[in-house]
Design a protein around this motif. Structure first.
Motif, PDB file in Angstrom:
ATOM      1  N   GLN A  95      23.730  60.485   7.878  1.00 43.81           N
ATOM      2  CA  GLN A  95      24.639  61.180   6.969  1.00 43.81           C
ATOM      3  C   GLN A  95      24.201  62.623   6.718  1.00 43.81           C
ATOM      4  N   GLU A 130      26.373  65.909   7.836  1.00 44.86           N
ATOM      5  CA  GLU A 130      26.885  66.948   6.922  1.00 44.86           C
ATOM      6  C   GLU A 130      26.432  68.338   7.372  1.00 44.86           C
ATOM      7  N   ASP A 131      25.166  68.441   7.771  1.00 43.37           N
ATOM      8  CA  ASP A 131      24.647  69.735   8.233  1.00 43.37           C
ATOM      9  C   ASP A 131      25.419  70.225   9.454  1.00 43.37           C
ATOM     10  N   TYR A 155      29.159  61.824  12.522  1.00 45.93           N
ATOM     11  CA  TYR A 155      28.397  60.697  11.981  1.00 45.93           C
ATOM     12  C   TYR A 155      28.303  59.561  13.001  1.00 45.93           C
ATOM     13  N   ARG A 156      29.411  59.316  13.698  1.00 51.81           N
ATOM     14  CA  ARG A 156      29.396  58.233  14.687  1.00 51.81           C
ATOM     15  C   ARG A 156      28.515  58.583  15.888  1.00 51.81           C
ATOM     16  N   HIS A 169      33.545  65.282  10.450  1.00 52.96           N
ATOM     17  CA  HIS A 169      32.388  64.603   9.873  1.00 52.96           C
ATOM     18  C   HIS A 169      32.266  63.183  10.439  1.00 52.96           C
ATOM     19  N   ALA A 170      33.401  62.465  10.524  1.00 56.26           N
ATOM     20  CA  ALA A 170      33.364  61.089  11.038  1.00 56.26           C
ATOM     21  C   ALA A 170      32.877  61.063  12.483  1.00 56.26           C
ATOM     22  N   THR A 195      37.829  68.642   8.061  1.00 60.71           N
ATOM     23  CA  THR A 195      36.476  68.211   7.682  1.00 60.71           C
ATOM     24  C   THR A 195      36.260  66.702   7.881  1.00 60.71           C
ATOM     25  N   GLN A 196      37.216  65.913   7.419  1.00 68.93           N
ATOM     26  CA  GLN A 196      37.037  64.446   7.484  1.00 68.93           C
ATOM     27  C   GLN A 196      36.837  63.967   8.919  1.00 68.93           C
ATOM     28  N   ALA A 208      28.367  69.293  10.486  1.00 68.72           N
ATOM     29  CA  ALA A 208      29.769  69.586  10.144  1.00 68.72           C
ATOM     30  C   ALA A 208      29.876  70.991   9.547  1.00 68.72           C
TER      31      ALA A 208
END
Lengths: 139, 185
Positions: free
Chosen positions: B48, B52-53, B42-43, B38-39, B34-35, B55
């Motif tokens: 944000q 999240e959606d 996001y990049r 997500h990163a 996940t981390q 991911a």
């Protein structure tokens, strides 16, 4: 080395000249000493590096794993249906097509052509007479 | 059936379990990836809420399409990044069609993170530069220069060669550099 070569090397190897191939390093340093344009390129490259390293900062995704699992639980039934549908639709479609084709053929040939019907009648009676022993004398 | 060649904690083993609809294996993969996913998202998209959606959607796709994944062809992490990238592209298209700037959030991201650059003009130049970077260049830069991926792995996500990745990074850096230099003149 000219500014164009310098820029190509900058693209390929980045702003840290110590990581450049040894055979071009000295020339690069010489060019930097002479050329304001090369210095400007290197300076900009360093800023790009700074920006990119700053861009590593990502806000904390609060309880994202739990959100994923919650959404997964909510949609699990739909997934099961999708899987069932994906498994069955091809054979079901094939069976429906075969059935429809069979009905079509049956409906299209409901009435036999007259000649064929007469031939079939003759053959049927002839066979019947043969079995019953009443074979017409052809002589 | 457990494969004797796979350790129980590897991604490959867990994916085999997911292919047999093992939800606990899925949960472990979610925890594990996940981390980083997500990163990455996001990049790319810089927002944000969208990150999240997307991911979440990425992991739901993992479950739905688990049967399509085959070990030894592509690492699970690479495959997940491919899915995430495709979802980001879909998001960019949707945003473009609704007249919402797809990179505005990226700009916001950069705005919030480039405080180290004091010169406002330079900051604006970088903002503009990132706004103009095509998606493939942005992805190559994020994977290799920010997340520290090898160019070989980035090439798989971008469906190109290592030379292709180098070219994308080179073009992106040249664009950013050129705009900074123009700003300095």
């Amino acid at each position: 080395m000219n500014e164009q070569n310098f820029e190509d090397l900058l693209d390929r190897h980045g702003s840290d000249l110590s990581l450049w191939p040894e055979n071009v390093r000295e020339e690069a340093h010489e060019l930097l000493a002479q050329s304001p344009a090369a210095r400007s390129m290197l300076n900009a490259e360093l800023i790009v590096d700074n920006v990119l390293s700053d861009a590593m900062v990502v806000p904390n995704a609060d309880r994202l794993e739990q959100k994923i699992m919650a959404r997964f639980a909510a949609q699990k039934r739909r997934f099961a249906f999708d899987q069932w549908r994906a498994f069955f639709w091809k054979p079901a479609f094939a069976a429906t097509c075969s059935l429809a084709f069979g009905f079509y053929l049956g409906a299209a040939n409901q009435e036999l052509p007259v000649d064929l019907a007469e031939d079939l009648t003759y053959v049927t009676f002839y066979d019947h007479e043969e079995w019953s022993g009443d074979v017409p004398d052809e002589s | 059936m457990d494969s004797p060649t796979l350790k129980a904690d590897t991604d490959e083993y867990l994916m085999q379990q997911v292919q047999q609809r093992d939800e606990s294996a899925f949960s472990l993969l979610v925890q594990r990836h996940t981390q980083s996913i997500h990163a990455f998202i996001y990049r790319l998209c810089g927002n944000q809420s969208d990150a999240e959606d997307i991911a979440q959607e990425t992991f739901l796709r993992l479950w739905q399409r688990a049967a399509q994944w085959t070990p030894n062809t592509v690492q699970l992490s690479t495959w997940l990044h491919q899915i995430a990238r495709n979802l980001c592209i879909d998001q960019f298209r949707r945003e473009r069609s609704t007249k919402r700037s797809s990179v505005q959030e990226t700009v916001d991201l950069v705005d919030s993170t480039i405080d180290s650059i004091e010169d406002a003009a330079q900051r604006r130049a970088i903002r503009d530069a990132i706004r103009t970077l095509p998606e493939r260049q942005r992805t190559a830069i994020v994977l290799c220069q920010v997340q520290g991926w090898t160019q070989q792995d980035a090439a798989k996500v971008l469906d190109t060669t290592v030379d292709g990745v180098q070219a994308l990074i080179g073009r992106a850096r040249r664009t950013l550099r050129g705009l900074l230099m123009k700003n300095n003149e």
